[in-house]
Scaffold this motif. Structure first.
Motif, short mmCIF file in Angstrom:
data_model
loop_
_atom_site.label_atom_id
_atom_site.label_comp_id
_atom_site.label_asym_id
_atom_site.label_seq_id
_atom_site.Cartn_x
_atom_site.Cartn_y
_atom_site.Cartn_z
N GLY A 36 0.81 -1.21 0.00
CA GLY A 36 0.00 0.00 0.00
C GLY A 36 0.84 1.26 0.00
N ASP A 37 1.89 1.28 0.81
CA ASP A 37 2.74 2.47 0.89
C ASP A 37 3.34 2.81 -0.47
OD1 ASP A 37 2.21 2.75 3.56
OD2 ASP A 37 4.13 1.96 4.25
N ALA A 38 3.74 1.79 -1.21
CA ALA A 38 4.34 2.03 -2.52
C ALA A 38 3.36 2.67 -3.49
CB ALA A 38 4.86 0.70 -3.10
N GLN A 39 2.06 2.50 -3.22
CA GLN A 39 1.03 3.06 -4.10
C GLN A 39 0.32 4.26 -3.51
OE1 GLN A 39 0.97 1.70 -7.09
NE2 GLN A 39 2.44 0.13 -6.40
N GLY A 40 0.75 4.67 -2.32
CA GLY A 40 0.06 5.77 -1.65
C GLY A 40 -1.31 5.37 -1.14
N ILE A 41 -1.48 4.09 -0.82
CA ILE A 41 -2.76 3.56 -0.35
C ILE A 41 -2.62 3.16 1.11
CG2 ILE A 41 -4.45 1.68 -0.59
CD1 ILE A 41 -3.60 1.49 -3.55
N GLN A 42 -3.57 3.55 1.93
CA GLN A 42 -3.60 3.10 3.32
C GLN A 42 -4.71 2.06 3.46
OE1 GLN A 42 -1.46 4.06 6.33
NE2 GLN A 42 -2.33 2.00 6.36
N TYR A 43 -4.32 0.80 3.48
CA TYR A 43 -5.30 -0.27 3.65
C TYR A 43 -5.79 -0.33 5.09
CZ TYR A 43 -3.25 -2.41 -0.62
OH TYR A 43 -2.79 -2.68 -1.88
N ALA A 44 -7.04 -0.77 5.26
CA ALA A 44 -7.46 -1.37 6.52
C ALA A 44 -7.12 -2.84 6.38
CB ALA A 44 -8.95 -1.17 6.75
N ILE A 45 -6.46 -3.43 7.39
CA ILE A 45 -5.83 -4.73 7.19
C ILE A 45 -6.38 -5.77 8.17
CG2 ILE A 45 -3.65 -5.97 7.04
CD1 ILE A 45 -2.26 -3.35 6.50
N LEU A 46 -6.81 -6.90 7.62
CA LEU A 46 -7.25 -8.03 8.44
C LEU A 46 -6.04 -8.71 9.04
CD1 LEU A 46 -9.58 -10.08 9.27
CD2 LEU A 46 -8.80 -11.43 7.30
N GLY A 47 -6.02 -8.80 10.37
CA GLY A 47 -4.93 -9.48 11.07
C GLY A 47 -5.26 -10.93 11.33
N GLY A 48 -4.44 -11.54 12.20
CA GLY A 48 -4.63 -12.95 12.49
C GLY A 48 -4.63 -13.27 13.98
N GLY A 49 -4.51 -12.24 14.83
CA GLY A 49 -4.54 -12.47 16.27
C GLY A 49 -3.18 -12.56 16.92
#
Length: 984
Positions: A266-279
């Motif tokens: 995302g950083d490389a594209q200027g995008i800030q994702y909301a990100i699913l984690g795993g715990g």
């Protein structure tokens, strides 16, 4: 009764107003319900931080009008008194698949592999499908919606959980009485991504995590190129991707490492994702904090292992035991770091398990305000819908819960879940709560009766003295039905009665076992007896063991730091012109070798007595596959675009074992599944550091090529991919180098061009900016690649394996290529039948720079002994033999100006051995990287004792969990696969 009729009338009218108002009504007279509903005397949680005590919530037309203590009530208002009850905003799940048909797994076709896409007019890779829209596959399922409403959810963001670029989601209100026109809050709610390819598509690429990352980078690059009007053809996938840019972007990562990888994309594209984690994000909380990403957290805390059998307990790793213990604190740790997150039902077996997991997170220290935000305001913010959902502010949808009290208390009852102003009854809030302890008098006998469970799903326990009897209870609309059996089930007592507000006791009609009628009475003796008292439960804080770096066995409680050290009176193997220096001191300062000589002094240095010991440069393994999460990207015959730096596994225990064997630097190579493999990672084995911090700074660029049986796929009978012969392998090289030349010429022409990550890497080879390490065995192929390189005017850097190098050593020296080989491996497959253990010495005699490598996790920690074999096989001197695992591999990797020998100014990558370094009895007492001690033999002994104690503590905690009725899982061995060149 009158109030219920009024409410039913309101609901009937409310359902009609949900219909779209421009539709004709042929069923009756058109009428719009303009009534208000006011919920009074409630504790209203408008937002997680704004709570109104004894307030009023006013709603109309499915929206919140006002919430406060001084709300003006219009005349046409239905009043509902909620004295003593609480109101919360309904929950939101941003990562759901509710109502969306998921693709079915593609049927297997044996060994046949599909390399080309199946679609025309779309992107070249079938796993990139941003044109998919969840709304097209959406069908409301009220049975599943009811399950979600029962645990407090009012809105879900649903999508197609399949593929790398998955398309758009649909935001749905779980409204049982409306239709899709009312329920669909947004038919393009977000754009979804993952690292996992589609189960419905058979296109082979990508086969690995690093391949998925490369594909995503290329996809974004292609979209930018396409958006500028450079394509002569239409690509519906890229057009959809571009169109969806303005939507919230959600990435299904699935664990802490992938959270960081997704954020880099995302950083490389200027995008800030909301990100699913795993715990497991608590293990990398600081790094995740630096991403600024909002996380989406599953509450799938693992069950304790059943470790009652000591033999089975040994199967469970310390890392898995720790995760059971530490995972429930994950939300608390992230909240303490100031990381925003929302909760999801994803990975829970059933929604019914959500409440227990949520309460467990709170018990482990998650503040209730943060917990509520994770279910309401944060998911609303992720979706850009804070003005419509997630709060009870004016103008928001009337999505709210009515509870008996604090929603994070396990005893609290959820009565109603209102969605878009429509009531969904979970438990009758007007029904009397009969849970408690009773003396049951029936048929002339007195029994003890306990009534427990949820109000809508009660449980009964009837005892005669201490003997537990089989019983059954049902309770609805204030009517109780109870039965129990005595005399081993031969006698059955059946009771029925109505409860009244005026008394806590129960009574009614009894049918005796002989069929005669009678009466029963249950006299309440007290509240339900908990196994643990309320106060004890509040005071008892779960014991959570500390996190280490990395959070596995032999992890460190603190990260090593560079020290000022003085090694006194050592035998120093310089690996340089000075040779082996007896009784010599070495001063390490600021991570560098500062001084070498006799009787050195430094007042600030920590002195290490090295009398009778040997100090060498750290061992360097030119060809390794440890510390990798994947080794081969086998989907194409060239995977030059993939990067081993993307898949560094800093938690691999073989890093620690290598340090114990004196290894400080490795080249993590791509495998040999294809002629042109992926880009290498040169790593310093900094155990306790992150994957990024292990990458050798300013690393020279390398790439893996391969020859022989593996790349023509003769070992696994694959016939779908070119090449199938050694001749074909040569043509792959010629084709790609020619394409790279043409690509570079187009770049330099100033004309528009499509940036190609694969050809960029191959162009760097032609320009001398990237070096080839080539997997090789047979002399004819070794000659072939040198000739191809000379045709395109570059030099092959290293032939690795090179077991027939002795046959062409003169030609290798003339070409200028190095050899990195095994000491004495042969005959493990057909193309190594001519291997001899004198190979290394013969190549060295011809002027080839020779290194001994491992290609094996077990061998890599004994490279000191492998080097010694060159003395027996070929008569190398001790110094030259030792150079094969130190300065020579440093030269092959172009890092010999920094490491590989003990010289003033070089990095202090050192090993202190208790004996001659090539002895089979030698042990590394200390292994340093840049002046920091990353392995210490004495500390290792302490760690072993610490691990025993911690395992014992965690085993006892799991035994307690089982004894207290907690769920357990069967112990299992969770071993990391050790990779080799051909690992797929």
């Amino acid at each position: 009764m009158k109030m219920r009729l009024v409410l039913l009338t309101f609901l009937w009218c409310g359902a009609s107003l949900l219909a779209q108002d421009y539709f004709p009504d042929n069923d009756g007279v058109k009428a719009k319900n303009n009534n208000y509903t006011a919920f009074t005397n409630a504790r209203i949680n408008v937002t997680p931080s704004q709570v109104i005590a004894n307030g009023t919530l006013l709603i109309q037309h499915g929206k919140v009008v006002q919430a406060g203590t001084s709300v003006a009530i219009p005349e046409n208002t239905v009043m509902i008194d909620l004295n003593g009850k609480s109101i919360y905003p309904s929950f939101i799940d941003v990562f759901s698949d509710f109502g969306v048909a998921q693709p079915k797994k593609a049927k297997s076709q044996g060994r046949s592999t599909q390399y080309n896409p199946t679609r025309e007019g779309f992107y070249w890779n079938d796993h990139i499908t941003p044109e998919n829209n969840a709304i097209a596959k959406f069908k409301y399922d009220d049975k599943k919606a009811e399950e979600l409403r029962k645990v407090g959810f009012g809105v879900v963001n649903s999508h197609i959980r399949d593929g790398i670029a998955r398309g758009t989601g649909v935001l749905v209100a779980l409204n049982a009485t409306g239709d899709d026109a009312d329920r669909i809050l947004d038919d393009r709610s977000a754009q979804f991504f993952s690292f996992k390819k589609s189960i419905a598509k058979r296109q082979s690429y990508p086969t690995s995590l690093m391949g998925a990352m490369a594909l995503l980078r290329q996809m974004y690059s292609d979209a930018d190129w396409y958006d500028k009007g450079n394509s002569d053809t239409k690509d519906r996938s890229l057009e959809a991707l571009i169109s969806n840019r303005s939507l919230p972007q959600i990435f299904a990562a699935g664990d802490k490492g992938n959270v960081l990888r997704a954020d880099k994309i995302g950083d490389a594209q200027g995008i800030q994702y909301a990100i699913l984690g795993g715990g497991d994000e608590y293990e990398a909380a600081d790094a995740i904090k630096n991403t600024n990403a909002v996380l989406i957290l599953p509450l799938n805390f693992p069950d304790a292992y059943d470790v009652s059998d000591p033999y089975e307990a040994n199967y469970v790793s310390l890392a898995d035991m720790r995760h059971w213990n530490q995972a429930p604190a994950n939300p608390k740790v992230l909240a303490d770091k100031g990381i925003d997150f929302s909760f999801t039902l994803h990975q829970l077996k059933t929604p019914s398990k959500f409440k227990a997991s949520l309460i467990k997170a709170v018990k482990y220290g998650l503040p209730k305000e943060k917990a509520l935000a994770a279910l309401t305001t944060t998911p609303a913010s992720i979706l850009g819908k804070s003005d419509k959902i997630g709060t009870l502010k004016p103008g928001s949808y009337a999505n709210f819960l009515i509870t008996s009290g604090d929603i994070f208390d396990r005893k609290t009852t959820l009565y109603e879940n209102w969605v878009q102003g429509q009531i969904n009854v979970i438990s009758d809030k007007d029904q009397k709560d009969i849970r408690g302890e009773y003396d049951l008098i029936a048929g002339g006998m007195t029994y003890s009766l306990s009534i427990s469970g949820e109000p809508g799903k009660l449980k009964s326990e009837v005892k005669q003295d201490t003997n537990k009897l089989k019983s059954k209870i049902a309770y609805k609309n204030d009517w109780l039905e109870l039965s129990f059996e005595t005399d081993k089930g031969e006698k059955r007592y059946r009771m029925s009665g109505r409860t009244y507000e005026s008394t806590e006791n129960l009574s009614g009609r009894l049918i005796l076992p002989n069929g005669n009628g009678s009466t029963f009475k249950a006299i309440k003796t007290g509240a339900l007896a908990d196994k643990k008292s309320e106060s004890a439960e509040k005071d008892q804080k779960p014991e959570v063991v500390p996190v280490t770096f990395p959070n596995v066995g032999y992890g460190y409680t603190s990260k090593p730091r560079s020290e000022t050290l003085l090694f006194r009176n050592a035998t120093v193997w310089t690996g340089a012109d000075a040779g082996i220096m007896e009784n010599t001191d070495v001063l390490v300062r600021d991570g560098k070798i500062s001084k070498i000589g006799k009787d050195l002094n430094s007042s600030r240095a920590k002195v290490i007595d090295a009398t009778g010991k040997h100090l060498t440069a750290g061992i360097i393994d030119e060809h390794s596959h440890i510390a990798g999460l994947a080794i081969n990207e086998a989907g194409h015959n060239s995977s030059a675009e993939v990067k081993m730096t993307d898949v560094v596994d800093h938690e691999d225990m073989d890093i620690y074992r290598n340090l114990a064997g004196g290894v400080t630097t490795i080249q993590l190579l791509h495998g040999s599944a294809n002629p042109i493999g992926g880009q290498s990672a040169i790593l310093r084995l900094k155990w306790s550091e992150s994957a990024d911090d292990m990458i050798f700074p300013n690393s020279p660029k390398f790439i893996k090529f391969a020859l022989g049986e593996n790349v023509k796929q003769s070992n696994w009978q694959s016939f779908a991919r070119f090449p199938q012969t050694r001749m074909g392998v040569e043509q792959v090289f010629i084709n790609y180098f020619q394409r790279a030349k043409e690509y570079e010429a187009l770049k330099n022409s100033g004309k528009p061009y499509r940036a190609d990550e694969e050809l960029e890497a191959i162009s760097e080879i032609l320009k001398g900016e990237r070096f080839i390490s080539c997997h090789s065995y047979v002399q004819s192929e070794i000659n072939m690649l040198m000739k191809v390189a000379e045709k395109f005017d570059f030099t092959v850097n290293t032939f690795t394996h090179i077991l027939e190098g002795y046959k062409v050593a003169d030609k290798m020296a003339e070409h200028g290529v190095g050899g990195s080989t095994f000491s004495d491996w042969w005959a493990y497959k057909f193309e190594v039948n001519d291997a001899i253990p004198y190979n290394a010495a013969i190549m060295a005699q011809q002027g080839v720079t020779v290194a001994i490598n491992s290609d094996d996790a077990e061998m890599s920690r004994r490279l000191n002994q492998e080097a010694a074999k060159t003395i027996k096989y070929g008569g190398m001197s001790q110094e030259e033999a030792w150079k094969t695992v130190t300065i020579n591999p440093a030269k092959l990797l172009h890092i010999d100006d920094r490491v590989g020998s003990i010289e003033i100014g070089k990095d202090a990558d050192l090993v202190l051995w208790n004996k001659h370094p090539m002895s089979v009895y030698a042990k590394a007492e200390k292994t340093l990287i840049e002046g920091a001690v990353y392995f210490d033999l004495e500390k290792d002994s302490q760690l072993r004792e610490s691990i025993k104690k911690e395992r014992n503590k965690l085993i006892n905690l799991m035994l307690k969990e089982k004894e207290s009725g907690g769920k357990t899982q069967t112990p299992r061995q969770n071993k990391k696969e050790r990779f080799h060149c051909d690992s797929l």
